[in-house]
Motif scaffolding. Structure first.
Motif, short mmCIF file in Angstrom:
data_model
loop_
_atom_site.label_atom_id
_atom_site.label_comp_id
_atom_site.label_asym_id
_atom_site.label_seq_id
_atom_site.Cartn_x
_atom_site.Cartn_y
_atom_site.Cartn_z
N VAL A 111 -20.85 -42.57 81.23
CA VAL A 111 -22.02 -43.46 81.10
C VAL A 111 -23.30 -42.62 81.14
O VAL A 111 -24.25 -42.87 80.39
N PHE A 112 -23.33 -41.63 82.01
CA PHE A 112 -24.53 -40.81 82.22
C PHE A 112 -24.74 -39.77 81.11
O PHE A 112 -25.88 -39.45 80.76
N GLN B 63 -27.45 -43.71 88.79
CA GLN B 63 -27.66 -45.04 88.21
C GLN B 63 -29.12 -45.35 87.92
O GLN B 63 -29.44 -46.01 86.92
N SER B 64 -30.01 -44.91 88.78
CA SER B 64 -31.43 -45.25 88.64
C SER B 64 -32.06 -44.61 87.40
O SER B 64 -33.15 -45.00 86.97
N ASN C 210 -31.65 -50.10 80.97
CA ASN C 210 -31.01 -51.39 81.26
C ASN C 210 -29.93 -51.77 80.25
O ASN C 210 -28.96 -52.45 80.60
N SER C 211 -30.08 -51.35 79.00
CA SER C 211 -29.11 -51.77 77.97
C SER C 211 -27.93 -50.80 77.84
O SER C 211 -27.14 -50.92 76.91
N ASN C 212 -27.81 -49.85 78.76
CA ASN C 212 -26.61 -49.04 78.90
C ASN C 212 -25.76 -49.75 79.94
O ASN C 212 -26.04 -49.69 81.13
N VAL C 213 -24.70 -50.47 79.51
CA VAL C 213 -24.13 -51.51 80.37
C VAL C 213 -22.71 -51.27 80.86
O VAL C 213 -22.25 -51.98 81.76
N ALA C 214 -21.99 -50.31 80.33
CA ALA C 214 -20.57 -50.16 80.67
C ALA C 214 -20.37 -49.77 82.14
O ALA C 214 -21.09 -48.92 82.67
N LEU D 123 -22.23 -40.08 93.12
CA LEU D 123 -22.61 -40.10 91.71
C LEU D 123 -23.41 -41.35 91.35
O LEU D 123 -24.50 -41.25 90.76
N SER D 124 -22.88 -42.52 91.67
CA SER D 124 -23.60 -43.76 91.34
C SER D 124 -24.95 -43.81 92.03
O SER D 124 -25.97 -44.16 91.43
N TYR D 125 -24.96 -43.44 93.29
CA TYR D 125 -26.19 -43.46 94.09
C TYR D 125 -27.27 -42.59 93.45
O TYR D 125 -28.44 -42.96 93.40
#
Length: 374
Positions: free
Chosen positions: A240-241, A99-100, A104-108, A94-96
């Protein structure tokens, strides 16, 4: 649109699962469960990898309970083997893949960001507004019961725009479907009713009892096809996503320069109150298109009156930014440290160091008092 095609294989690695196991074992409170897992560690890891490779891994039931810090919060704790799998899936899939795509200002819960980055951005944006010598306002938008109201179908469609690997999508659906089991709501009702019974036995005032009971009764149940498991690593990444399109809408479509998102807390700073009203209306409507609603705590606040954000109170006075910490935050910190000192001294020491950094952000006289007490 470019989509990640072969991701599932990222998980099927002994080095990767061993790395995840080492990372989470120290933070797991149930030391007995970790000990039992370690009795046959190598075989357990290999068995997990084998079941994942065959897409036959079965998740256990959650251990559901309440914590109060200072408000009641529901926790859905995974078994240790499930936690290993969830972290493995989150980190290497998921992160891989996701995340991209984030601004940038989505920080949690993101590497090298988190609450410290949120504070840094809030201070940076506020000081820019002060420099412009105009009135300073903050539009705060909070999503109503965010984790409980995330629509599974919408989420699956959003993830499938980025990830093509069917095995990843199938596993994600399995994780989401764990909230559709009947025992979830039955257990939530049971733990809430038990806690209400305990509250009624407490030697406190009637008004205090009513406050606690109302707080408990406000804990929602899961609807079929909605909600993320509370406390899972994958839930954090997906939450987050899920508002990623909202982030891009605010930054790119509405042109808001001073925007920060910490999970379901959206903050937009500006010096034109009428403009922020229009932004609020547009963002609220856009959020509704994702089957979510803005709660009644949302609104526009003046920084000269003070604005609460992630445990701090930010206020502009005589063109200077004053940062204080809220009393309920201090109570929560002390309670957490007290509990950690009892069952995990190593984590307690790490947390003390972390909280000292947290307190140093403030510029109040009482800061030194709290630093000396923790």
């Amino acid at each position: 649109m470019k989509r990640k095609n072969v991701l599932y294989e990222n998980m099927i690695s002994y080095n990767n699962i061993l790395s995840v196991y080492k990372k989470i074992k120290n933070s797991t409170k149930n030391k007995k469960e970790v000990y039992n897992y370690e009795l046959n560690l190598n075989q357990n890891l290999l068995d997990t990898l084998f079941s994942l490779s065959k897409s036959t891994y079965v998740f256990s039931k959650y251990n559901i309970f309440l914590v109060r810090e200072p408000k009641y919060r529901l926790i859905m704790s995974e078994s240790f083997p499930d936690k290993v799998v969830n972290h493995l899936f989150s980190k290497y899939v998921l992160s891989y893949a996701l995340q991209s795509t984030l601004i940038n200002s989505n920080v949690a819960t993101r590497k090298d960001k988190g609450s410290k980055e949120a504070y840094r951005l809030f201070i940076k944006y506020t000081n820019k507004l002060i420099y412009e010598k105009k009135k300073n306002y903050v539009l705060k938008i909070d999503i109503s019961k965010y984790f409980y109201n995330i629509n599974h179908n919408i989420l699956m469609n959003m993830v499938s725009e980025k990830i093509k690997d069917e095995r990843v999508l199938n596993m994600l659906k399995v994780i989401l479907d764990t909230t559709d089991n009947d025992y979830i709501n039955k257990t939530i009702l049971s733990v809430v009713n038990r806690e209400i019974y305990k509250v009624n036995k407490l030697n406190i005032s009637t008004s205090e009892k009513e406050k606690l009971i109302n707080e408990l009764k406000s804990i929602p149940l899961y609807r079929k096809g909605y909600g993320l498991p509370i406390g899972n690593m994958s839930s954090q990444i997906l939450a987050v996503f899920f508002l990623n399109k909202v982030d891009h809408f605010i930054k790119e479509k509405l042109g808001c320069k001073y925007y920060i998102r910490y999970m379901d807390d959206l903050v937009i700073l500006g010096n034109d109150k009428e403009e922020l009203k229009n932004v609020f209306e547009n963002v609220s409507k856009y959020i509704e298109s994702f089957d979510l609603n803005v709660n009644n705590k949302s609104g526009i606040y003046s920084l000269s009156d003070g604005v609460n954000f992630l445990g701090y109170n930010f206020r502009v006075f005589n063109n200077k930014l004053i940062i204080r910490y809220r009393s309920d935050t201090i109570k929560r910190v002390y309670k957490r440290l007290k509990n950690l000192k009892v069952y995990d001294n190593e984590m307690y020491l790490k947390s003390v160091a972390s909280y000292k950094g947290y307190f140093l952000l403030c510029n109040t006289i009482v800061r030194d008092k709290y630093l000396s007490e923790i």
